[in-house]
Scaffold this motif. Structure first.
Motif, PDB file in Angstrom:
ATOM      1  N   VAL A  48       0.835  -1.206   0.000  1.00 25.84           N
ATOM      2  CA  VAL A  48       0.000   0.000   0.000  1.00 25.84           C
ATOM      3  C   VAL A  48       0.870   1.256   0.000  1.00 25.84           C
ATOM      4  N   GLY A  49       1.913   1.236   0.822  1.00 31.22           N
ATOM      5  CA  GLY A  49       2.807   2.387   0.860  1.00 31.22           C
ATOM      6  C   GLY A  49       3.469   2.654  -0.477  1.00 31.22           C
ATOM      7  N   ALA A  50       3.883   1.565  -1.151  1.00 32.35           N
ATOM      8  CA  ALA A  50       4.518   1.728  -2.458  1.00 32.35           C
ATOM      9  C   ALA A  50       3.540   2.301  -3.479  1.00 32.35           C
ATOM     10  N   VAL A  51       2.293   1.808  -3.468  1.00 34.96           N
ATOM     11  CA  VAL A  51       1.271   2.320  -4.400  1.00 34.96           C
ATOM     12  C   VAL A  51       0.982   3.788  -4.107  1.00 34.96           C
ATOM     13  N   LEU A  52       0.851   4.141  -2.830  1.00 35.19           N
ATOM     14  CA  LEU A  52       0.601   5.539  -2.478  1.00 35.19           C
ATOM     15  C   LEU A  52       1.721   6.447  -2.964  1.00 35.19           C
ATOM     16  N   ALA A  53       2.954   5.980  -2.840  1.00 33.72           N
ATOM     17  CA  ALA A  53       4.087   6.791  -3.286  1.00 33.72           C
ATOM     18  C   ALA A  53       4.047   7.001  -4.793  1.00 33.72           C
ATOM     19  N   LEU A  54       3.679   5.969  -5.534  1.00 34.31           N
ATOM     20  CA  LEU A  54       3.575   6.094  -6.990  1.00 34.31           C
ATOM     21  C   LEU A  54       2.441   7.033  -7.383  1.00 34.31           C
ATOM     22  N   VAL A  55       1.301   6.890  -6.709  1.00 35.71           N
ATOM     23  CA  VAL A  55       0.163   7.766  -7.002  1.00 35.71           C
ATOM     24  C   VAL A  55       0.490   9.216  -6.678  1.00 35.71           C
ATOM     25  N   ALA A  56       1.244   9.415  -5.584  1.00 34.67           N
ATOM     26  CA  ALA A  56       1.545  10.780  -5.136  1.00 34.67           C
ATOM     27  C   ALA A  56       2.443  11.541  -6.089  1.00 34.67           C
ATOM     28  N   ARG A  57       3.052  10.862  -7.043  1.00 35.11           N
ATOM     29  CA  ARG A  57       3.928  11.566  -7.986  1.00 35.11           C
ATOM     30  C   ARG A  57       3.153  12.584  -8.824  1.00 35.11           C
ATOM     31  N   ARG A  58       1.880  12.252  -9.164  1.00 32.27           N
ATOM     32  CA  ARG A  58       1.119  13.147 -10.039  1.00 32.27           C
ATOM     33  C   ARG A  58      -0.255  13.503  -9.495  1.00 32.27           C
ATOM     34  N   ARG A  59      -0.785  12.711  -8.595  1.00 31.18           N
ATOM     35  CA  ARG A  59      -2.120  12.964  -8.071  1.00 31.18           C
ATOM     36  C   ARG A  59      -2.090  12.837  -6.548  1.00 31.18           C
ATOM     37  N   PRO A  60      -3.029  13.474  -5.843  1.00 29.53           N
ATOM     38  CA  PRO A  60      -4.005  14.439  -6.355  1.00 29.53           C
ATOM     39  C   PRO A  60      -3.371  15.804  -6.575  1.00 29.53           C
ATOM     40  N   ARG A  61      -4.070  16.665  -7.269  1.00 28.26           N
ATOM     41  CA  ARG A  61      -3.566  18.020  -7.509  1.00 28.26           C
ATOM     42  C   ARG A  61      -3.884  18.948  -6.346  1.00 28.26           C
ATOM     43  N   SER A  62      -4.940  18.615  -5.592  1.00 21.85           N
ATOM     44  CA  SER A  62      -5.358  19.471  -4.487  1.00 21.85           C
ATOM     45  C   SER A  62      -4.286  19.533  -3.394  1.00 21.85           C
ATOM     46  N   THR A  63      -3.939  20.739  -3.001  1.00 20.79           N
ATOM     47  CA  THR A  63      -2.944  20.920  -1.941  1.00 20.79           C
ATOM     48  C   THR A  63      -3.430  20.315  -0.636  1.00 20.79           C
ATOM     49  N   TRP A  64      -4.724  20.471  -0.343  1.00 19.39           N
ATOM     50  CA  TRP A  64      -5.276  19.936   0.903  1.00 19.39           C
ATOM     51  C   TRP A  64      -5.186  18.421   0.928  1.00 19.39           C
ATOM     52  N   LEU A  65      -5.539  17.783  -0.183  1.00 18.83           N
ATOM     53  CA  LEU A  65      -5.488  16.330  -0.237  1.00 18.83           C
ATOM     54  C   LEU A  65      -4.055  15.819  -0.131  1.00 18.83           C
ATOM     55  N   ARG A  66      -3.137  16.535  -0.728  1.00 20.40           N
ATOM     56  CA  ARG A  66      -1.739  16.100  -0.661  1.00 20.40           C
ATOM     57  C   ARG A  66      -1.211  16.218   0.771  1.00 20.40           C
ATOM     58  N   ARG A  67      -1.585  17.287   1.452  1.00 21.17           N
ATOM     59  CA  ARG A  67      -1.163  17.433   2.845  1.00 21.17           C
ATOM     60  C   ARG A  67      -1.765  16.324   3.707  1.00 21.17           C
ATOM     61  N   ALA A  68      -3.030  16.030   3.454  1.00 19.99           N
ATOM     62  CA  ALA A  68      -3.679  14.964   4.217  1.00 19.99           C
ATOM     63  C   ALA A  68      -2.995  13.625   3.960  1.00 19.99           C
ATOM     64  N   GLY A  69      -2.658  13.352   2.700  1.00 22.92           N
ATOM     65  CA  GLY A  69      -1.965  12.109   2.367  1.00 22.92           C
ATOM     66  C   GLY A  69      -0.616  12.013   3.050  1.00 22.92           C
ATOM     67  N   ALA A  70       0.120  13.140   3.091  1.00 21.68           N
ATOM     68  CA  ALA A  70       1.435  13.151   3.738  1.00 21.68           C
ATOM     69  C   ALA A  70       1.307  12.862   5.231  1.00 21.68           C
ATOM     70  N   VAL A  71       0.289  13.470   5.869  1.00 23.29           N
ATOM     71  CA  VAL A  71       0.098  13.278   7.306  1.00 23.29           C
ATOM     72  C   VAL A  71      -0.268  11.826   7.604  1.00 23.29           C
TER      73      VAL A  71
END
Length: 469
Positions: A378-401
């Motif tokens: 799951v972590g590997a898939v999330l890292a791959l997805v995070a390269r281009r998506r999502p575009r929303s700054t809020w969603l990216r911050r939430a994903g990082a947290v």
């Protein structure tokens, strides 16, 4: 993202490699009933045990069964050496009780009377024998597996001991018997290995049993489980652990030991009943004596299990029936401990004409390494997805947290095992790898979400075209 690719490829290769079945050996001839044989084979398969040796002892004689291979690929025999783990505590207890019977020590002496003991000078010999000296399991683990075979090893290990428990409260651990081993050396003026060999092994004809590294040179590798598969493990012998766990013995020798115990030929007269009496209650009709666990159930059992990284052993005595069962296995995993421990009682029941099914292992520990495989994926898939998506700054911050919190939670798993990374690596190697890789992939995912996303190739092409215009 080169680091991510390395993690994913390395993780996949590790899981595939560790899942390769260990080779299995042919079953050697035995004398026990076919029902016991069938149980032992099912038990071996359920617990990933490459080789096992079993003895059933009663007033009419001894029946044995050996099965599988040792760590060198040779067929297991009654002469195959195994590490016996905490059964060594019963030998140390015998030595201490001998000293008490001879009047050289008293069980109520403060340990400081005989041995410099750091900050526990008033702890008594009796408290050490009964695991009420104030050491915790983690205290013992902190000085275990030192592989110190030089003169003075016990004294050095004792000097490094710390205690974090409460004197007077029962807490099973190895530290107590380490200190007792050092006490034996101090009072006798001789190395522990020499004393136990002369006073126990040689006197009982246990010629293949040793507490010294030189005598354990023929000990084959044991096995640890990696994702349910046995893998050879040979870290060496540890004389500094001899009083509580590092003794090598054979089925033949332990059979002689059990027979001598049942005949009253081991413990000093007047102290055997004390050693085999519940001194500290540990459960309903259960307790600990002087170096022995006591079960005061329908059939009173005096017994001790033993585990080292790679080996499991159990000596179970039923004194009132003049019976004993010995179980030796050249594999150990914390996830299989309930099943390994239950075997001696089950085998006794079957040998008496009853029946028993192989107990399951610990479901949580058994499934945890596989769950970590999924979490790492799951972590590997999330890292791959995070390269281009999502575009929303809020969603990216939430994903990082979220990814960072999961990584932190994984590190907190160590707290469940006494906070020692060394313990997890030694005793739960697949879990240690799973924690490390899962934590790494989650940290990569957190960093990927925190970074600015890469534009897709189509979006980049449109930007390049607009720039040219």
């Amino acid at each position: 993202m080169h680091l991510l690719r390395v993690l994913v490829v390395g993780w996949a290769a590790a899981v595939v490699g560790m899942a390769t079945p260990a080779s299995s050996g042919a079953v050697a001839g035995g004398e026990v009933s076919s029902d016991v044989e069938a149980y032992v084979e099912s038990w071996r398969e359920a617990n990933g045990v490459p080789g096992a040796a079993v003895a059933v002892i009663d007033g009419e004689g001894v029946e044995t069964y050996v099965s599988g291979e040792d760590g060198d690929g040779d067929a297991v025999s009654p002469e195959t050496p195994f590490l016996v783990g905490s059964i060594a505590k019963t030998f140390t207890s015998k030595l201490v009780l001998d000293l008490a019977a001879e009047g050289r020590i008293s069980l109520d002496d403060p340990i400081g009377k005989h041995l410099p003991s750091g900050d526990l000078p008033s702890t008594t010999v009796r408290q050490l024998l009964t695991h009420t000296a104030g050491f915790t399991a983690a205290d013992g683990l902190a000085v275990s597996e030192r592989y110190d075979n030089e003169p003075g090893a016990l004294r050095r290990a004792v000097a490094d001991l710390e205690h974090h428990g409460t004197p007077g409260e029962y807490a099973y651990n190895s530290a107590d018997y380490l200190v007792l081993g050092a006490l034996v050396e101090e009072v006798t003026g001789r190395p522990f290995g020499t004393v136990v060999d002369e006073s126990v092994f040689a006197s009982l004809g246990m010629t293949a049993t040793t507490a010294e590294a030189d005598g354990a040179e023929s000990l084959p590798p044991g096995h640890r489980l990696w994702w349910g598969r046995a893998r050879a493990y040979d870290p060496g012998f540890d004389e500094s652990g001899a009083p509580y766990g590092y003794v090598a013995s054979t089925l033949d020798d332990l059979t002689a030991y059990a027979q001598a115990l049942l005949a009253g030929e081991v413990l000093p007269v007047g102290l055997e009943s004390e050693a085999w009496k519940i001194q500290e209650v540990t459960g309903t009709k259960r307790g600990y004596g002087f170096g022995w666990s006591i079960d005061d159930g329908e059939r009173r059992r005096v017994h001790h299990t033993g585990a080292t990284p790679g080996y499991f052993a159990h000596v179970s005595l039923i004194p009132d029936d003049d019976r004993a069962v010995i179980v030796l296995a050249n594999s150990y995993a914390e996830s299989r401990a309930p099943s390994l421990t239950a075997a001696a009682v089950d085998i006794d029941e079957i040998a008496r004409g009853g029946s028993a099914d192989v107990e399951p292992g610990d479901p949580l520990l058994s499934s945890a390494p596989w769950a970590l495989v999924g979490l790492a994926s799951v972590g590997a898939v999330l890292a791959l997805v995070a390269r281009r998506r999502p575009r929303s700054t809020w969603l990216r911050r939430a994903g990082a947290v979220v990814a960072a919190v999961l990584a932190a939670a994984l590190t907190l798993l160590l707290v469940l095992f006494g906070g020692s990374l060394r313990f997890v690596i030694t005793w739960l190697p697949d879990l240690a790898v799973g924690i490390a890789v899962s934590c790494a992939t989650m940290l990569v995912a957190a960093a990927s979400f925190a970074a600015r996303p890469r534009p897709s190739s189509r979006a980049q092409s449109r930007r390049d075209q607009a720039a040219r215009l």
